[in-house]
Design an enzyme around this catalytic site. Structure first.
Site, PDB file in Angstrom:
ATOM      1  N   PRO A 103       0.843  -1.201   0.000  1.00  0.00           N
ATOM      2  CA  PRO A 103       0.000   0.000   0.000  1.00  0.00           C
ATOM      3  C   PRO A 103       0.878   1.251   0.000  1.00  0.00           C
ATOM      4  O   PRO A 103       1.912   1.269   0.687  1.00  0.00           O
ATOM      5  CB  PRO A 103      -0.796  -0.094   1.306  1.00  0.00           C
ATOM      6  CG  PRO A 103      -0.622  -1.488   1.793  1.00  0.00           C
ATOM      7  CD  PRO A 103       0.613  -2.049   1.174  1.00  0.00           C
ATOM      8  N   ILE A 104       0.502   2.259  -0.796  1.00  0.00           N
ATOM      9  CA  ILE A 104       1.393   3.428  -0.929  1.00  0.00           C
ATOM     10  C   ILE A 104       1.017   4.566   0.027  1.00  0.00           C
ATOM     11  O   ILE A 104      -0.102   4.625   0.518  1.00  0.00           O
ATOM     12  CB  ILE A 104       1.438   3.969  -2.391  1.00  0.00           C
ATOM     13  CG1 ILE A 104       0.048   4.358  -2.887  1.00  0.00           C
ATOM     14  CG2 ILE A 104       2.081   2.974  -3.321  1.00  0.00           C
ATOM     15  CD1 ILE A 104       0.080   5.152  -4.172  1.00  0.00           C
ATOM     16  N   SER A 105       1.964   5.423   0.291  1.00  0.00           N
ATOM     17  CA  SER A 105       1.803   6.625   1.136  1.00  0.00           C
ATOM     18  C   SER A 105       1.224   6.316   2.508  1.00  0.00           C
ATOM     19  O   SER A 105       0.338   7.022   2.974  1.00  0.00           O
ATOM     20  CB  SER A 105       0.901   7.654   0.458  1.00  0.00           C
ATOM     21  OG  SER A 105       1.390   7.962  -0.798  1.00  0.00           O
ATOM     22  N   GLY A 107       3.511   4.760   5.084  1.00  0.00           N
ATOM     23  CA  GLY A 107       4.587   4.440   6.010  1.00  0.00           C
ATOM     24  C   GLY A 107       5.187   3.052   5.867  1.00  0.00           C
ATOM     25  O   GLY A 107       5.921   2.606   6.741  1.00  0.00           O
ATOM     26  N   LEU A 108       4.889   2.365   4.762  1.00  0.00           N
ATOM     27  CA  LEU A 108       5.450   1.016   4.608  1.00  0.00           C
ATOM     28  C   LEU A 108       6.679   0.997   3.690  1.00  0.00           C
ATOM     29  O   LEU A 108       7.203  -0.065   3.376  1.00  0.00           O
ATOM     30  CB  LEU A 108       4.375   0.053   4.081  1.00  0.00           C
ATOM     31  CG  LEU A 108       3.153  -0.125   4.991  1.00  0.00           C
ATOM     32  CD1 LEU A 108       2.153  -1.084   4.368  1.00  0.00           C
ATOM     33  CD2 LEU A 108       3.541  -0.617   6.378  1.00  0.00           C
ATOM     34  N   GLY A 109       7.099   2.159   3.262  1.00  0.00           N
ATOM     35  CA  GLY A 109       8.342   2.233   2.477  1.00  0.00           C
ATOM     36  C   GLY A 109       8.187   1.749   1.050  1.00  0.00           C
ATOM     37  O   GLY A 109       9.108   1.138   0.498  1.00  0.00           O
ATOM     38  N   SER A 110       7.040   2.025   0.424  1.00  0.00           N
ATOM     39  CA  SER A 110       6.837   1.517  -0.937  1.00  0.00           C
ATOM     40  C   SER A 110       7.850   2.134  -1.914  1.00  0.00           C
ATOM     41  O   SER A 110       8.384   1.424  -2.775  1.00  0.00           O
ATOM     42  CB  SER A 110       5.405   1.760  -1.409  1.00  0.00           C
ATOM     43  OG  SER A 110       5.099   3.124  -1.347  1.00  0.00           O
ATOM     44  N   ALA A 112      10.872   3.301  -1.179  1.00  0.00           N
ATOM     45  CA  ALA A 112      12.207   2.766  -0.878  1.00  0.00           C
ATOM     46  C   ALA A 112      12.336   1.352  -1.446  1.00  0.00           C
ATOM     47  O   ALA A 112      13.395   0.961  -1.942  1.00  0.00           O
ATOM     48  CB  ALA A 112      12.447   2.753   0.626  1.00  0.00           C
ATOM     49  N   ASP A 154      13.991   3.433   6.126  1.00  0.00           N
ATOM     50  CA  ASP A 154      13.386   2.614   5.065  1.00  0.00           C
ATOM     51  C   ASP A 154      14.444   1.881   4.238  1.00  0.00           C
ATOM     52  O   ASP A 154      14.382   0.661   4.073  1.00  0.00           O
ATOM     53  CB  ASP A 154      12.535   3.488   4.136  1.00  0.00           C
ATOM     54  CG  ASP A 154      11.283   4.000   4.826  1.00  0.00           C
ATOM     55  OD1 ASP A 154      11.227   3.923   6.068  1.00  0.00           O
ATOM     56  OD2 ASP A 154      10.362   4.459   4.132  1.00  0.00           O
TER      57      ASP A 154
HETATM   58  O1  PMV Z   1       6.544   8.534   7.056  1.00  0.00           O
HETATM   59  P1  PMV Z   1       6.494   7.273   7.881  1.00  0.00           P
HETATM   60  O2  PMV Z   1       5.149   6.822   8.166  1.00  0.00           O
HETATM   61  O3  PMV Z   1       7.428   6.203   7.370  1.00  0.00           O
HETATM   62  O4  PMV Z   1       6.984   7.625   9.355  1.00  0.00           O
HETATM   63  C1  PMV Z   1       8.148   8.209   9.625  1.00  0.00           C
HETATM   64  C2  PMV Z   1       8.475   7.997  11.070  1.00  0.00           C
HETATM   65  C3  PMV Z   1       8.651   9.278  11.848  1.00  0.00           C
HETATM   66  O5  PMV Z   1       9.321   8.902  13.021  1.00  0.00           O
HETATM   67  C4  PMV Z   1       7.335   9.907  12.190  1.00  0.00           C
HETATM   68  C5  PMV Z   1       9.465  10.300  11.090  1.00  0.00           C
HETATM   69  C6  PMV Z   1      10.914   9.945  10.861  1.00  0.00           C
HETATM   70  O6  PMV Z   1      11.534  10.623  10.022  1.00  0.00           O
HETATM   71  O7  PMV Z   1      11.448   9.053  11.523  1.00  0.00           O
END
Ligand code: PMV
Length: 311
Positions: A103-105, A107-110, A112, A154
């Site tokens: 899933p995109i956007s 926080g799962l690093g799609s 990266a 990531d």
């Molecule tokens: O953008 P995400 O969901 O991968 O989260 C980043 C994690 C934070 O700690 C909120 C920000 C960071 O740069 O570490």
């Protein structure tokens, strides 16, 4: 030639990590796939999930600015950086077919994952396979060029796999015995809702919270306990505790909290993962109650992905 690349979740410590505390990240088996094949004098990029294609002349590659190429920017920047690093004169063209079930956007690093997959594919295609250290460095440099600012979380987690401790933008692998414990864990990633805010906005809002340092110290204690337990029930409780502390940072939402409550009741524990403001929840599955858990989650109009650690 096909390269499959994992994605990542933050198990503990999001936001705290921005202030020099540690976070724990884990590579998971939601993957992107990069297929590379020869094509005389062109570079063709196909983003299969988005139904988008781009065709470039090999000789133009040097001149282009990846940031001007929308959805292709990570991939193009990864190609350029890798070819530069390996001193490859672009004589042999290629076609890249990229697809992903990440899933995109949220926080799962799609991005990266696609970046690292592209770097590996280019190395293999030109018969110059890269070492993990080189891949991670190139990946980080791509993220920095595209985003302006980046964290190693990531690109390192996706390159080295397993679980990592991230602190002050450096990382170290977590002990093997702990990795062994996590291998036996089954997780669900639940995509709950679109994020209402970007990571940077959420980070700025957290910055304004007066007692944030106290909360981060509490989170750090939770992590200390989590890394000592080799017991799913205890580990799940640590996830729940971290979520309660994230709530105090105002980054959760009512829908996220509802899914976390279900995960705590019918799994070993749950928390939001990543920056918050929506996005995903991670649940540690209690296999005895899994059917019931899935039944309850399905009532919430969410997308559910089963996953395991990749090592
Ligand atoms: O953008 P995400 O969901 O991968 O989260 C980043 C994690 C934070 O700690 C909120 C920000 C960071 O740069 O570490």
């Amino acid at each position: 030639m096909i390269v499959k690349t994992p994605s990542k979740v933050i198990l503990f410590g999001e936001h705290a990590v921005v202030y020099g505390y540690r976070a724990i990240s884990m590579a998971i088996d939601l993957t992107s796939t990069v297929e590379i094949k020869e094509n005389s004098d062109k570079i063709i990029l196909n983003l299969n999930d988005l139904n988008k294609s781009l065709k470039l002349n090999l000789k133009d590659l040097k001149e282009i600015e990846p940031n001007n190429f929308g959805d292709f920017k990570y991939c193009l920047c990864a190609i350029k950086e890798t070819m530069d690093y390996l001193n490859i004169e672009p004589k042999k063209g290629f076609e890249l077919n990229i697809s992903s079930n990440i899933p995109i956007s949220c926080g799962l690093g799609s991005s990266a994952s696609i970046t690292i997959g592209t770097i590996k594919a280019i190395g293999k295609f030109y018969n110059k396979p890269l070492k993990d250290d080189e891949i991670a460095k190139l990946g980080f440099s791509v993220e920095k060029k595209i985003q302006g600012k980046a964290s190693v979380t990531d690109t390192s987690t996706i390159t080295y796999k397993g679980i990592l401790e991230i602190k002050n933008n450096k990382f170290r692998k977590i002990r093997e015995d702990f990795e062994e414990f996590l291998k036996s864990c089954k997780f669900l990633i639940v995509y709950v809702e679109k994020r209402k805010k970007k990571t940077a906005e959420l980070v700025n809002e957290v910055a304004k919270i007066e007692n944030k340092d106290e909360i981060f110290k509490e989170i750090d204690k939770v992590i200390e306990n989590a890394l000592k337990t080799y017991n799913k029930e205890e580990f799940g409780k640590c996830m729940a505790k971290n979520h309660d502390l994230l709530k105090k940072l105002n980054i959760s939402t009512p829908k996220i909290d509802k899914v976390v409550d279900i995960g705590n009741k019918l799994g070993f524990g749950a928390k939001l993962t990543g920056a918050g403001g929506g996005g995903c929840v991670i649940i540690l599955v209690n296999e005895e109650k899994e059917k019931e858990l899935l039944k309850e989650l399905n009532k919430e109009n969410v997308k559910i992905f089963e996953c395991k650690m990749v090592y």
